[in-house]
Design a protein around this motif. Structure first.
Motif, short mmCIF file in Angstrom:
data_model
loop_
_atom_site.label_atom_id
_atom_site.label_comp_id
_atom_site.label_asym_id
_atom_site.label_seq_id
_atom_site.Cartn_x
_atom_site.Cartn_y
_atom_site.Cartn_z
N ASN A 58 0.81 -1.22 0.00
CA ASN A 58 0.00 0.00 0.00
C ASN A 58 0.84 1.27 0.00
OD1 ASN A 58 -2.34 -1.57 0.13
ND2 ASN A 58 -2.15 -1.73 2.35
N ALA A 60 3.15 4.40 -1.17
CA ALA A 60 3.29 5.29 -2.32
C ALA A 60 4.77 5.33 -2.70
CB ALA A 60 2.81 6.69 -1.97
N VAL A 61 5.04 5.38 -3.99
CA VAL A 61 6.42 5.43 -4.46
C VAL A 61 6.64 6.77 -5.14
CG1 VAL A 61 8.15 4.38 -5.95
CG2 VAL A 61 6.50 2.93 -4.77
N TRP A 73 8.08 12.13 -9.68
CA TRP A 73 7.08 11.20 -10.19
C TRP A 73 6.40 10.56 -8.98
CZ3 TRP A 73 6.80 10.47 -15.56
CH2 TRP A 73 7.84 11.03 -16.29
N LEU A 74 5.08 10.58 -8.94
CA LEU A 74 4.32 9.91 -7.89
C LEU A 74 3.53 8.80 -8.56
CD1 LEU A 74 3.38 9.68 -4.96
CD2 LEU A 74 1.61 11.35 -5.49
N GLU A 75 3.89 7.56 -8.24
CA GLU A 75 3.25 6.39 -8.85
C GLU A 75 3.27 6.49 -10.38
OE1 GLU A 75 2.49 3.89 -7.04
OE2 GLU A 75 2.48 4.84 -5.07
N ARG A 76 4.43 6.79 -10.95
CA ARG A 76 4.67 6.86 -12.39
C ARG A 76 3.89 7.96 -13.10
NH1 ARG A 76 5.34 0.58 -14.24
NH2 ARG A 76 7.14 0.17 -12.95
N GLN A 77 3.45 8.96 -12.34
CA GLN A 77 2.84 10.14 -12.93
C GLN A 77 3.68 11.35 -12.56
OE1 GLN A 77 -1.15 10.36 -11.41
NE2 GLN A 77 -1.98 9.35 -13.22
N ARG A 91 -4.27 10.89 0.01
CA ARG A 91 -3.99 9.49 0.32
C ARG A 91 -3.97 9.26 1.83
NH1 ARG A 91 -0.11 6.25 -3.34
NH2 ARG A 91 -0.72 4.18 -2.71
#
Length: 141
Positions: A58, A60-61, A73-77, A91
Motif C-alpha cells: 500500500n 506510495a512510491v 514522479w508519484l506512482e509513475r505520474q 492518500r
C-alpha cells in the motif's frame, strides 16, 4: 516433344509448404516478440545501500529523476511539488494506519532536494523510506 507431368493431380504436400512458412513465421514472432517490447516506467540510477526493506503493497512510491529542476514522479505520474503534497494529503485521509512512502532518487540528485521531498511527506504524516540499489557482496567488504 510433349512434356508430361509426373506429379499427381493434387500434390497435397505442395499446398502444405506455405502453411509451414506461416507457422515458422508465427513461431518467430511469438518467441522473439517480447524481447523487442520496451517497458514503461521511470529509469533511475539509485545510489548503493547495504540495507533492504520489505515492500509494503500500500506504499506510495515517489521517484526523483534528473532535470532542471529535478522531476518528481508519484506512482509513475509526473507531478509538481504542490500536486505531490496535495495527492499525499488525499492518500493520508483515506488510510487509517500510518501510510508509507518510498523515495527513489537518482544518484545525481542533491541530498537537499531529496530531503525536501522527504520532509514534505513527513509533514503529511507518512513513514518515509529512502531506497537505494543493493550492494554486491564484494562491495560490502
Amino acid at each position: 516433344m510433349k512434356l508430361v507431368s509426373t506429379l499427381p493431380e493434387r500434390a497435397g504436400f505442395l499446398h502444405a509448404i506455405p502453411l509451414f512458412d506461416l507457422f515458422a513465421l508465427l513461431l518467430v514472432f511469438i518467441l522473439l516478440g517480447p524481447s523487442f517490447v520496451t517497458f514503461s516506467g521511470v529509469r533511475v540510477e539509485m545510489p548503493m545501500s547495504r540495507y533492504q526493506v520489505e515492500r509494503d503493497p500500500n506504499a506510495a512510491v515517489i521517484t526523483i529523476t534528473q532535470g532542471d529542476p529535478a522531476v518528481i514522479w508519484l506512482e509513475r505520474q509526473r507531478v509538481t511539488e504542490a500536486d505531490m503534497i496535495r495527492q499525499l494529503a488525499e492518500r493520508r485521509e483515506k488510510s487509517a494506519a500510518v501510510p508509507t512512502v518510498y523515495i527513489r532518487s537518482d544518484s545525481e540528485i542533491p541530498a537537499s532536494y531529496e530531503r525536501m521531498v522527504a520532509e514534505a511527506a513527513l509533514q503529511q504524516g507518512f513513514r518515509v523510506y529512502l531506497l537505494g540499489r543493493p550492494m554486491k557482496s564484494e562491495e560490502l567488504k
